[in-house]
Design an enzyme around this catalytic site. Structure first.
Site, PDB file in Angstrom:
ATOM      1  N   SER A  39       0.829  -1.198   0.000  1.00 40.21           N
ATOM      2  CA  SER A  39       0.000   0.000   0.000  1.00 40.21           C
ATOM      3  C   SER A  39       0.873   1.261   0.000  1.00 40.21           C
ATOM      4  CB  SER A  39      -0.951  -0.050   1.199  1.00 40.21           C
ATOM      5  OG  SER A  39      -1.945   0.948   1.106  1.00 40.21           O
ATOM      6  N   ASP A 132      -9.930  -3.360  -5.059  1.00 36.85           N
ATOM      7  CA  ASP A 132      -9.069  -2.379  -4.400  1.00 36.85           C
ATOM      8  C   ASP A 132      -9.097  -1.085  -5.205  1.00 36.85           C
ATOM      9  OD1 ASP A 132      -6.997  -0.908  -3.268  1.00 36.85           O
ATOM     10  OD2 ASP A 132      -5.491  -2.462  -3.530  1.00 36.85           O
ATOM     11  N   HIS A 162      -8.207  -4.824  -0.767  1.00 28.80           N
ATOM     12  CA  HIS A 162      -6.995  -4.210  -0.232  1.00 28.80           C
ATOM     13  C   HIS A 162      -6.781  -4.642   1.219  1.00 28.80           C
ATOM     14  CE1 HIS A 162      -3.939  -0.961  -0.445  1.00 28.80           C
ATOM     15  NE2 HIS A 162      -4.110  -0.933   0.859  1.00 28.80           N
TER      16      HIS A 162
END
Length: 190
Positions: A39, A132, A162
């Site tokens: 991320s 995501d 995610h």
């Protein structure tokens, strides 16, 4: 939020430089250094690779970008449409970028998708999750790396969202985590 861009990038780059500069004392091979993250951490890894290339910094052998957040503009299909996905969704991404960028404009070192030239970067593995908001920017970045002549492996995990790989009891999470380790081992082998 107390330390917006470029504080985290400066810290991450300092770690890279220190590690490469102290390779002998650490007992590591300076030719086998990788950067990676998940991320926002993947954002930092991609930005560190850009900075190292642009400033003739330490050699990076590989970049592992897992569900990367690379584009503050959030204009991809997935960013516009995944507004209520589990754990991470458009509003959280927007807030994250606002906190990270602070009052300054986004540069390629803050949002690597903004980089015009991706040539000369280290080989990469990019992993994305189907549901995501970051999915399409990760896939687009991987294709841009390929077009720039950078070796890239892209894996899009169907049915995931995610951060879902943190659900360790899920078989798909176990496969994702095992693959990340295997990819890194292959990239740094011999």
């Amino acid at each position: 939020p107390e330390h917006p861009f470029p504080a985290a990038l400066d810290d991450a780059y300092a770690v890279l430089a220190w590690t490469a500069g102290n390779a002998d004392a650490l007992g590591i091979d300076p030719a086998r250094i990788a950067v990676g993250g998940h991320s926002a951490g993947a954002n930092l890894a991609a930005a560190v690779a850009l900075r190292a290339r642009d400033h003739h910094g330490p050699a990076i052998r590989f970049q592992l970008l897992n569900q990367p957040g690379l584009d503050d503009r959030q204009d991809s299909w997935s960013a516009r449409n995944f507004t209520d996905t589990p754990w991470f969704y458009r509003d959280k991404a927007t807030a994250g970028w606002r906190h990270y960028l602070g009052p300054g404009p986004a540069t390629p070192y803050a949002a690597p998708a903004r980089a015009a030239d991706l040539s000369g970067l280290p080989p990469a593995y990019i992993s994305t999750a189907e549901f995501d908001p970051n999915r399409d920017e990760g896939l687009d970045y991987g294709l841009r790396l390929l077009r720039a002549g950078v070796p890239v492996e892209i894996h899009q995990w169907p049915g995931t969202f995610h951060g879902s790989q943190a659900i360790l009891s899920a078989e798909v999470s176990q496969r994702q985590n095992a693959e990340l380790g295997a990819v890194l081992r292959r990239a740094l082998a011999g």
